[in-house]
Enzyme design. Structure first.
Site, mmCIF file in Angstrom:
data_model
loop_
_atom_site.group_PDB
_atom_site.id
_atom_site.type_symbol
_atom_site.label_atom_id
_atom_site.label_comp_id
_atom_site.label_asym_id
_atom_site.label_seq_id
_atom_site.Cartn_x
_atom_site.Cartn_y
_atom_site.Cartn_z
ATOM 1 N N CYS A 247 5.327 -11.212 -3.911
ATOM 2 C CA CYS A 247 5.000 -10.583 -2.866
ATOM 3 C C CYS A 247 6.117 -10.583 -1.578
ATOM 4 C CB CYS A 247 3.531 -11.263 -2.449
ATOM 5 S SG CYS A 247 2.818 -10.404 -1.019
ATOM 6 N N CYS B 124 7.123 -3.797 -1.405
ATOM 7 C CA CYS B 124 5.891 -4.214 -1.758
ATOM 8 C C CYS B 124 5.795 -4.144 -3.079
ATOM 9 C CB CYS B 124 4.893 -3.551 -0.962
ATOM 10 S SG CYS B 124 3.162 -3.838 -1.510
HETATM 11 N N1 DGL Z 1 2.067 -7.273 -2.818
HETATM 12 C C1 DGL Z 1 2.259 -7.360 -1.690
HETATM 13 C C2 DGL Z 1 3.605 -7.261 -1.072
HETATM 14 O O1 DGL Z 1 4.814 -7.285 -1.914
HETATM 15 C C3 DGL Z 1 1.486 -6.536 -0.676
HETATM 16 C C4 DGL Z 1 0.067 -6.377 -0.863
HETATM 17 C C5 DGL Z 1 -0.787 -7.260 0.578
HETATM 18 O O2 DGL Z 1 -0.571 -6.677 1.582
HETATM 19 O O3 DGL Z 1 -1.198 -8.110 0.049
HETATM 20 O O4 DGL Z 1 4.134 -7.299 0.172
#
Ligand code: DGL
Length: 269
Positions: A78, A192
């Site tokens: 993430c 993301c």
């Molecule tokens: N998967 C998360 C990232 O790579 C984003 C999702 C979220 O905001 O929790 O930033």
């Protein structure tokens, strides 16, 4: 370092389904490595959290997961989390941590025009960590940053509930197109981990763009660390993939279907 034989287990942690894009890349490269996905569904979306609170929350959550499950290596899948929590997390736990951060460096190497889009959550776009990456690796580039409040939740809902995405994707395109340098933008960083799951839809809407994500680079990093640590895998064994969803909402039929199609088992926790 002496080699030992056991099924290696890598924990892939995210607020939600973004873990699946990173896990798929790792599984493609290292099918013999067991993957444990953890989706912090109740904590979603991380992109809206205050940095200090997010750090405390993730450190505590990971501590709990590690007290219940043996893990050899952690991938913080993430960008919103990695750009905030990596130093604190690495201080707290003893296993190696691979952080997923915006792929600014490969994007800068790939771009011909020097105009690069950065598509991320509001959290990732505003972090000093991201500003430093840009300064270090793309100082001569023009960065068009779009911190979308809606795209990660839309992708989460798309995978969980099959919800329509088009309106949000069009808003993303509009946000990019308002920038005076938009016509020269030839590369976009999908900063993301949710976004590679809809890369096809993005490239249909915005053709002739190089879409850059971190999946394959992270998989290579995991492979490198496994070798460095002297952890040998069992090459003949196709390792299992399983997921733990942290949260109250019962798993939906749509997500169950997605996981089954990818051979990922649902773990009660
Ligand atoms: N998967 C998360 C990232 O790579 C984003 C999702 C979220 O905001 O929790 O930033």
């Amino acid at each position: 370092m002496s080699a030992r034989q056991h099924t290696l287990r890598v924990l892939i942690f995210d607020s939600g389904v973004g873990s699946l894009s990173i896990g798929a890349a790792i599984h493609d490269l290292l099918p013999e490595v067991e993957l444990l996905y953890v989706m912090d569904h109740d904590g979603f979306p991380y992109g809206e959290w205050d940095e200090a609170k997010l750090t405390a929350h993730i450190c505590a959550t990971i501590e709990q997961v590690l007290s219940a499950h043996h893990v050899d290596l952690l991938v913080m899948a993430c960008n919103s989390a990695s750009t905030a929590v990596l130093p604190a997390l690495r201080k707290q736990i003893t296993i190696p941590v691979v952080g997923v951060v915006p792929a600014i460096k490969p994007a800068a190497a790939l771009s011909q025009s020097g105009v690069i889009g950065l598509l991320a959550t509001p959290g990732t776009v505003s972090r000093p960590y991201t500003a430093q990456l840009i300064q270090d690796f793309a100082a001569n580039c023009q960065i068009i940053a779009v911190g979308s409040r809606e795209l990660a939740p839309a992708v989460e809902n798309y995978i969980w509930h099959g919800q329509e995405l088009d309106a949000v994707l069009h808003k993303v395109k509009t946000a990019f197109s308002q920038h005076p340098e938009f016509a020269h933008m030839d590369t976009v960083v999908l900063a993301c981990t949710h976004f590679p799951l809809v890369a096809k839809q993005l490239s249909t809407l915005m053709p002739n763009i190089n879409w850059v994500d971190s999946g394959q680079a992270i998989a290579r990093r995991v492979a490198f660390l496994i070798e460095q640590l002297g952890l040998t895998t069992m090459p003949d064994k196709l390792a299992t993939q399983s997921v733990i969803i942290l949260g109250e909402e019962p798993i939906s039929a749509s997500l169950r279907c997605y996981l089954q199609a990818n051979n990922i088992h649902i773990n009660a926790g």
